[in-house]
Design an enzyme around this catalytic site. Sequence first.
Site, mmCIF file in Angstrom:
data_model
loop_
_atom_site.group_PDB
_atom_site.id
_atom_site.type_symbol
_atom_site.label_atom_id
_atom_site.label_comp_id
_atom_site.label_asym_id
_atom_site.label_seq_id
_atom_site.Cartn_x
_atom_site.Cartn_y
_atom_site.Cartn_z
ATOM 1 N N ARG C 256 -5.903 1.399 9.458
ATOM 2 C CA ARG C 256 -6.485 0.124 9.031
ATOM 3 C C ARG C 256 -7.201 -0.482 10.233
ATOM 4 O O ARG C 256 -6.562 -1.016 11.138
ATOM 5 C CB ARG C 256 -5.380 -0.809 8.530
ATOM 6 C CG ARG C 256 -5.895 -2.008 7.761
ATOM 7 C CD ARG C 256 -4.788 -3.024 7.543
ATOM 8 N NE ARG C 256 -4.514 -3.734 8.783
ATOM 9 C CZ ARG C 256 -3.311 -4.138 9.188
ATOM 10 N NH1 ARG C 256 -2.250 -3.903 8.458
ATOM 11 N NH2 ARG C 256 -3.176 -4.792 10.334
ATOM 12 N N HIS C 260 -4.894 -7.155 8.369
ATOM 13 C CA HIS C 260 -4.221 -6.931 7.090
ATOM 14 C C HIS C 260 -4.950 -7.704 5.988
ATOM 15 O O HIS C 260 -5.295 -7.147 4.940
ATOM 16 C CB HIS C 260 -2.762 -7.395 7.190
ATOM 17 C CG HIS C 260 -2.029 -7.390 5.893
ATOM 18 N ND1 HIS C 260 -1.768 -6.238 5.197
ATOM 19 C CD2 HIS C 260 -1.500 -8.403 5.169
ATOM 20 C CE1 HIS C 260 -1.114 -6.542 4.079
ATOM 21 N NE2 HIS C 260 -0.948 -7.856 4.036
ATOM 22 N N TYR C 269 0.310 -7.536 17.256
ATOM 23 C CA TYR C 269 1.260 -6.418 17.148
ATOM 24 C C TYR C 269 0.687 -5.070 17.593
ATOM 25 O O TYR C 269 1.354 -4.053 17.491
ATOM 26 C CB TYR C 269 1.831 -6.310 15.718
ATOM 27 C CG TYR C 269 0.785 -6.330 14.614
ATOM 28 C CD1 TYR C 269 0.133 -5.162 14.235
ATOM 29 C CD2 TYR C 269 0.479 -7.510 13.956
ATOM 30 C CE1 TYR C 269 -0.813 -5.177 13.228
ATOM 31 C CE2 TYR C 269 -0.466 -7.538 12.937
ATOM 32 C CZ TYR C 269 -1.114 -6.381 12.571
ATOM 33 O OH TYR C 269 -2.040 -6.402 11.589
HETATM 34 C C1 TPP Z 1 7.591 -6.882 -2.929
HETATM 35 C C2 TPP Z 1 6.709 -7.418 -1.873
HETATM 36 N N1 TPP Z 1 7.247 -7.761 -0.661
HETATM 37 C C3 TPP Z 1 6.448 -8.262 0.298
HETATM 38 C C4 TPP Z 1 5.105 -8.426 0.087
HETATM 39 C C5 TPP Z 1 4.222 -9.028 1.175
HETATM 40 N N2 TPP Z 1 3.318 -7.984 1.677
HETATM 41 C C6 TPP Z 1 2.063 -7.879 1.245
HETATM 42 S S1 TPP Z 1 1.275 -6.550 1.880
HETATM 43 C C7 TPP Z 1 2.623 -6.121 2.752
HETATM 44 C C8 TPP Z 1 2.560 -4.878 3.583
HETATM 45 C C9 TPP Z 1 2.278 -3.696 2.770
HETATM 46 O O1 TPP Z 1 2.053 -2.610 3.607
HETATM 47 P P1 TPP Z 1 1.593 -1.215 3.060
HETATM 48 O O2 TPP Z 1 2.395 -0.864 1.863
HETATM 49 O O3 TPP Z 1 1.569 -0.263 4.167
HETATM 50 O O4 TPP Z 1 0.101 -1.471 2.514
HETATM 51 P P2 TPP Z 1 -1.166 -1.944 3.340
HETATM 52 O O5 TPP Z 1 -1.181 -3.438 3.309
HETATM 53 O O6 TPP Z 1 -0.998 -1.426 4.726
HETATM 54 O O7 TPP Z 1 -2.323 -1.393 2.647
HETATM 55 C C10 TPP Z 1 3.657 -6.997 2.573
HETATM 56 C C11 TPP Z 1 4.965 -6.952 3.238
HETATM 57 C C12 TPP Z 1 4.605 -8.056 -1.169
HETATM 58 N N3 TPP Z 1 3.303 -8.184 -1.463
HETATM 59 N N4 TPP Z 1 5.411 -7.565 -2.117
#
Ligand code: TPP
Lengths: 323, 376, 361
Positions: C256, C260, C269
């Site tokens: 990425r 985010h 981080y």
């Molecule tokens: C059940 C849940 N817990 C927490 C969140 C908050 N949250 C949104 S994105 C994220 C990280 C997700 O990381 P990843 O699965 O690696 O996907 P990326 O954002 O890197 O594409 C979090 C913790 C959420 N959307 N849903």
Amino acid sequence: MELTLVQAVNDALREEMKRDQRVVVLGEDVGKYGGVFKATDGLQAVFGNERVIDTPLNEQAIVGASIGMSLKGLVPVAEIQFIDFIHPAFDQIVSELSKMRYRSGGQYAPHVVIRAPFGAGTKGGPYHSQSSESYFVHTAGLKVVIPSSPAECKGLLTSSIRDTDPVIFMESKRLYRSVREEVPEGEYLVPLGKARNARPGKDVTILTYGSMVQVSMKAAEVMCEEDVDVEVIDIRTLMPLDIETVVASAKKTGRIVIVHEAPKTMGFGAEISALLSEKAFDYLKAPIIRVTGYDTPVPFSLEDQYSPSPERVIAAIRNTMAY
Amino acid sequence: MEIKFSDIGEGVAEGEIVRWLVREGELVKEDQPLVEIMTDKVNVEIPSPTSGHIVKIIAQENTRVFVGETLVEIAELSTRQDSVSPKPVLPNSEIEPSQILASPSARRLARDLRVDLAKVHGTGPGGRVRDDDVSSMHRLLAIPDKMEERIPLKGIRREIAERMTNSTMKTASVTIVEEVEMGQVLKQRETLKESFDQRGRKLTPLTFIIGAVVKALKLFPYLNAELDETSGDILLKRYYNIGMATATEKGLLVPIIKGAENMGPEELSQKIEEQATKAREGTLQLDDVSDGTFSVTNIGAIGGLISTPIINHPQVAILAVNKIESRPISRHDTISIAKMSYLSLTFDHRVLDGDMAARFLQEIKRTLEQPSLIFA
Amino acid sequence: MNAGSLSLTPSKPRPAVSSPLTGKQLLRLYYLMIVSRIADERALIAHKQGRIGFYVPAVGEEAAEVGSVFALSPEDWIFPDYRGSGIALAREMPLKIFFDQVLGNIEDVLKGHSMPSHWGDSSLNIVAPSSPICTHLSHAVGVAWAAMMKREKMVTISYFGDGGTSSGEFHGAVNLAGVFKIPTIFFCRNNQYAISVPVDRQTAVTNLAEKASAYGITGVRVDGNDVLAVYLATKEARQRALRGDGPTFIEAVTYRLGPHTTIDDPMKYRGKTEEESAWKRDPILRFSEYLTTLGLWDMEKDQVLRNKIKEDVNLAITNAKEVPKPEIDSLFEDVYSTSPWHLDEQRMEARRFVASKRQIQ
Ligand SMILES: Cc1ncc(C[n+]2csc(CCOP(=O)(O)OP(=O)(O)O)c2C)c(N)n1
Ligand SMILES: [Mg+2]
């Protein structure tokens, strides 16, 4: 045909699966075994294992897959073995099932029924006796239906299956086998969103649903001897609520007792009470009284003390009459 | 937008607010009745011309309003620039001490019955006022417990008071009395009764009286007339709209039998019954009470030997039928017993004189004593 | 177990002869990646200018998103998550619809009901996503299951991140799909981070694709910055599904490059050097070099294309901003198939307040 409530569930499913190829049943142990309460007994033998599906033990996948199936034109009726075990699927219900139509601007609308047994009365303790309706009534986008008798159950379940909105259909375990009643054969519908006046009266209104209708009816009979004429309204559909019937009865009697098994705080009775203070305030002769389960987990040993009994309902009626 | 009391026709110029059907803050729909106004002895409900919120009620209950005056302000729904935020719907603001223990329902009842809650003795726990307490207080208030009682002059009562004063001040009224034998009328009624009964109809002496009046009015047009005070003309009317004074709970009402000259006994009796019912039930429309040309009052049904009725101005005459009773009379120099009644005719001496009035009354007497002539 | 059966981060582009696509298709792929990149970049800028409220960029993950979508058929259903700009645009979602959704204006096909960057459109078979992680995986399973029962020739694909593989939803859905051999593809964009948490904090396995073996399904680890590798892996997974050989778990290893979301600062981080070295593996740079090697592309063309797309994107943002917000009534639409009394009541109340336009100063 005299049926128990659990047979009425089976009958409704059977009729709808016959009538509509899109209807499929899925859940834990629903297939060959016919469900732990035998609600789906014999369905797999008739409709095959493509339409009566034993799923892995994962509630979120059961509900999630049901949502997906419905997007592709099936009408899944998912069984959650006990309402107490619906919580793993909470996110699927609260974030997905209820909101998908909304968030997609009406493009993707899941047409799913989730059936689950609920309530005390069978010595289930903290994890097999809960009444969780409030969570779902509180969630916009869900309909919540709770039948009070076998015939009602068949008619309401059939309507729930045909309703294009997601329905949480809660079946009182206490009623599963305790009552038998004449249930119409073949197609039988009871409309959603309409309450039923189970016992017309003029002095006090009891607003209730599910197995508490029976308890309330018993209390009403006893009150006859004291010359108190009790009306019992079976709410049937908690969401959307038949506000007209509820308000009309409140205006008529001016005295309200609400009875449910679920805990008192933030229970459905709190909502009705608030609605009546908004819509029938000037007609109230006494404060609205709730007779409910206590704000504790459901105990194992003292389950009978936990659930509202006719005695507790009678005491509430006497209080409101004396006010 | 301001909702005005508009000209609802029939020359109505003023009215009295009987009752508001909406409250401040309430959302009303187009055509929803807003207020009940009494005009000229009828109540009309004024429908809302628009949908919106009641911002302010200007014309209060029991006050008079004239055509063109503002009744109420409504914030229309569609006009967004009308930036009036809705007021909460509060119960009628009449002081209602909240420290009095009373259920909401009892409070509503007290408001509706206009019973002062503070004066009600509560019989509920802790002295709480219950519905029953309010109702019994209301009953108690209906019995005067003082040497004097003041009743506000309002509604129909005030209307009657004003009209009567107006009539006595404006007309030069004279009353003459004649005696009439009603035996034939009663007999005629007996004969027709059966066929009326079969059809579920009632036939009262009033049918014959109105019939006789119309017949006589045709011969004496000055009694079916009006004095146009501005032009100084006498207006003779060739249509016969007979008012029938009717006692109701609210007071005397005078519904009109329109075009009575064209009615046979059946239609006339049916119309009389209809109008009397409407008067009692309070469902008279403006049209039912306007354009009368002559009035009849049948007070004899209750009693009273002779009366001097007051003209229903701007009409010029009124006939009262008094009690019908068996009396000894002299007939061919012998005394016999007959069903007798006195007819009182009050007329406006400005328009006609006593001789004409007397002859008019004679004509009525003649016809009533030979009732077969009435609808001939 | 098929993990690693495809290219593992090849350092050199494949030779031209092995390209599974025609020159025209290659250029189309490149075009879609560029649109995705520029839409994201302009959106991030527009956010800083206060012109848009929130946005989730997929900068650096274009090869994974575009390459996989390119391998699908239009009748296949896509279940994206919130990081789906490349997915929506690769499905040829017009920029207008794309930015109307970001602005949530009255022309947004989702009626302004959903959060920005949660693109969906039933006419493109893109199912509008929610925000909770991985809840859509079981939906993709359900749709494919129903299609399988109806003997329809289609697959579904769900997109999620490396962090998502830790969720219970992931487990429930993949497990179910394995049991019933559902024709679906679980497409994991391993972009190394779940917000701030690196992938080695998500799981003790080093290759996420290995997780597939626990469910008895095919797992594939592919270089997510190689658009052709992604394309091939997805195509193969699709054929596997249609053959009745069940679902595939694809781990596309990528990075990425951006934040985010618009409310994230990656410097909290990770270091600059890490990002800089990641930029060297920028999938777009790599693909343009490849196209140049093939003689299909040059710097000049590249500049012209980028300028043109930049203009289109800016215009789409400006236009979307001009479009008014939805009417108040739309707030109450699509909760149920028909509006129950209490929503009617609340709608009337809301209308009243909108009509009064009175605000506390
Ligand atoms: C059940 C849940 N817990 C927490 C969140 C908050 N949250 C949104 S994105 C994220 C990280 C997700 O990381 P990843 O699965 O690696 O996907 P990326 O954002 O890197 O594409 C979090 C913790 C959420 N959307 N849903
Ligand atoms: Mg990630």
